[in-house]
Structures are given as C-alpha cells and as structure tokens.
Design an enzyme around this catalytic site. Sequence first.
Site, PDB file in Angstrom:
ATOM      1  N   THR A  39       7.004  21.036   0.852  1.00 41.14           N
ATOM      2  CA  THR A  39       6.063  21.649   1.801  1.00 41.14           C
ATOM      3  C   THR A  39       6.435  21.311   3.243  1.00 41.14           C
ATOM      4  OG1 THR A  39       4.372  21.419   0.121  1.00 41.14           O
ATOM      5  CG2 THR A  39       3.608  21.912   2.331  1.00 41.14           C
ATOM      6  N   HIS A  42       9.137  23.733   4.069  1.00 39.93           N
ATOM      7  CA  HIS A  42       8.516  25.056   4.265  1.00 39.93           C
ATOM      8  C   HIS A  42       7.869  25.134   5.644  1.00 39.93           C
ATOM      9  CE1 HIS A  42       8.691  27.414   0.706  1.00 39.93           C
ATOM     10  NE2 HIS A  42       7.969  26.644  -0.053  1.00 39.93           N
ATOM     11  N   GLU A  57       3.300  11.782   1.833  1.00 36.12           N
ATOM     12  CA  GLU A  57       3.509  11.136   0.521  1.00 36.12           C
ATOM     13  C   GLU A  57       3.873   9.680   0.783  1.00 36.12           C
ATOM     14  OE1 GLU A  57       6.714  13.318  -1.277  1.00 36.12           O
ATOM     15  OE2 GLU A  57       5.526  15.149  -1.466  1.00 36.12           O
ATOM     16  N   CYS A  92     -19.149  17.869  -5.418  1.00 41.49           N
ATOM     17  CA  CYS A  92     -18.875  16.486  -5.842  1.00 41.49           C
ATOM     18  C   CYS A  92     -20.000  15.955  -6.718  1.00 41.49           C
ATOM     19  CB  CYS A  92     -18.675  15.586  -4.625  1.00 41.49           C
ATOM     20  SG  CYS A  92     -17.100  15.843  -3.772  1.00 41.49           S
ATOM     21  N   CYS A 100     -14.547  20.372  -3.826  1.00 41.20           N
ATOM     22  CA  CYS A 100     -15.127  19.848  -2.586  1.00 41.20           C
ATOM     23  C   CYS A 100     -14.528  20.593  -1.393  1.00 41.20           C
ATOM     24  CB  CYS A 100     -14.838  18.348  -2.468  1.00 41.20           C
ATOM     25  SG  CYS A 100     -15.447  17.630  -0.934  1.00 41.20           S
ATOM     26  N   ILE A 167       8.365  18.125  -8.042  1.00 41.42           N
ATOM     27  CA  ILE A 167       7.099  18.401  -8.754  1.00 41.42           C
ATOM     28  C   ILE A 167       7.378  19.087 -10.093  1.00 41.42           C
ATOM     29  CG2 ILE A 167       4.974  19.772  -8.665  1.00 41.42           C
ATOM     30  CD1 ILE A 167       4.903  19.064  -5.638  1.00 41.42           C
TER      31      ILE A 167
END
Length: 340
Positions: A39, A42, A57, A92, A100, A167
């Site tokens: 990402t 990207h 991360e 939640c 949420c 991933i």
Amino acid sequence: MRALWGKAPFQYELRELPTPKPGIGQVLVRIGACGICGTDLHMQRAMNRDWTPLGHELAGVVEQVGQGVTLVQTGDRVIVENNTGCGVCDACKNGESRYCRNISSFMNDQAGFGDYLCVAETSVQKYRDLTPRQAALAEPLTVAIDVALRADIPLNAEVAVWGAGPIGIMACKIAKLRGARRVFLVGSPRQNTRNQFRMELAHEFGADVTIGGDEDVAAALRRFTRDGIDRALVTAPPPVIPGALRACRFGGIIALIGLEEQSGQTIPLDINAFHFQKLQLRASHAIPNHFFPIALDLLARRVVDADKLITHTFSLDEYLKAFSLASNPNERVGKVTIEP
Ligand SMILES: [Zn+2]
Ligand SMILES: [Zn+2]
C-alpha cells in the site's frame, strides 16, 4: 526526531520534528522496525495527492508514559495498531467492532518510518519472544488473517489465493491452518525475478500449486479441481476478480483485500452467472485491525516464519534504497523493513 513523509509520484521528505510528549492516557513509542507495505508503494505511485506520513507496520519500545496509563510501562516491547476501534459506538457495543466507524489512527499525522510515535495506550499491545523486526510483520499478518476468515474457509476446501505479496503468501499459511485441502497461489502475470522468488516463498508458506497469472487462471483452476475452487482470497489488484468468480464452484465465496490506485474504478461482472452460481464477494478491508494477539502468537511460535519473509532491512537514512528495492522486479525481495 525524524519522520518520513511522501507524495506521489515517488517524492520523499525525511522531516525533522519535535518529539511529542505523551498526554493523558498516551504513550511514546520508540520505533524499532517498520515494514514497507504494498500500500505504501501504491500510495507513492499515485494515491498520495498531498504530503502524507509513511509507514504503518511497526513495533517498538515504550519510552515514556503519560498520566493515567495503566496497561503498559516504560521498557515494554509493543506493536502499535495502526487503526483502533472505539469500543463504545453502537457497532462496537453490538459485538461488530469491525464495522466501527469511529476509528483512531496515528496514520493521519504520524509516520511509522520515523523515530517515535505518540498514541493512546489502548492502541499498543505487548509482545514477547520476537525481535521488533519480526513483530513488525504482525500488522500485515492481521490483514492476511482477516481475508482468510472473511472467506469462511470450510474444512478440506480447495482455496486459491491471488497475489504473491507478503499478505498473499501469509494467507496461504492461514488457509492451511483453517483446514484447506489444497492452496493454489496465483501469481502476477509478469515474469520476473521478484515474482519467481515470491512463488518459491509461497510454497514454503503452504501453497501446494503455484499458477502464473499469465495463464487462463480460471481454466487452470477448474482443471486442477473437480467443480472449481471453494474459496478465493484476492490479495491482488481487483481486475483479477472476474477470473476469480469464473474459477469458483457453485456457492463459492471470494474475499477481497486488493486495491485500485484510483477511486471510482469498476470491474465487469457477469451478474447472471454471479446470481445463478450463488456466488458471494466479500470485502475484507481489515480496519480496525483485529487479531494482533493471534498474529503475534503465530509469529512467536514460528508457525509464520518472519525471517523467511523479511529479506532486507535498512536504516531510516537509507529509505530511498529501501523503497526502490521493495519495488524492484529484478531482486529476490520479500518484505523490506526499516530500522531507525
Ligand atoms: Zn500494510
Ligand atoms: Zn466503535
């Protein structure tokens, strides 16, 4: 302290900023390692229209705690959730916290590629038996777990995973843990050293068969299976979705975590086939990130082997090298991390 900001196309600024002071209920985390995500690439290619902090991360150490903090103390090793649900909205409170809409995230104004982050104590989780570099893999692993769980993989299912990024590779392992009979990994149509290496990694993470994305993937998967695949996990850009739908058996489910670089893009859908085949297409979009405790445990027990997937580590000053390597098709590169 330093913090890396970016803007498309591929502009970077390593900014010098004042180190934040943790307020009530907040902690200051000294960042130990942060992974470069697909990402991020990207976003730097096209999505970051304005200057945006980069890096989400990560793992580090609690350096300082604000008033009223009770869950962690100075010196604790923690990961930082990049998106945390509020815990008090209707979703939640109704046990549906993944819906949420009141999420807190450091990503709006703080960079994971930097020296420090200041976040609510409820956004950190302690870990053990891992280095920061290994623990930084927990975030993309939560994404792989989410896409696999969204697909409700039944026992002995034939599962195909599109996309051989970190991933997709980790999703192969999670699909196996969920009881998949076989996992087929569908790689990129582009033949290059990086994609070849990632197919090899996917085998090590549980993929039984790898298929090049340049073939007629749906036909290949139908040849391998009796009636088509039971589940599709799409971690590749959305143009592969029509092929994934064609590869599914009657009643198959497709779970999606792939992303287009521009909003408003569409894919063609044979709606009658979709209807009569009783197919389902489900968005994973793992925000807020759940499953960090599971991810950290899988990493600590080496069920998911971080050291196999993380191939390169750079210092923060070498961020340009790190980003260019992460997108270099001619290198045997898996996950790249930056350690400030
Ligand atoms: Zn990511
Ligand atoms: Zn909420």
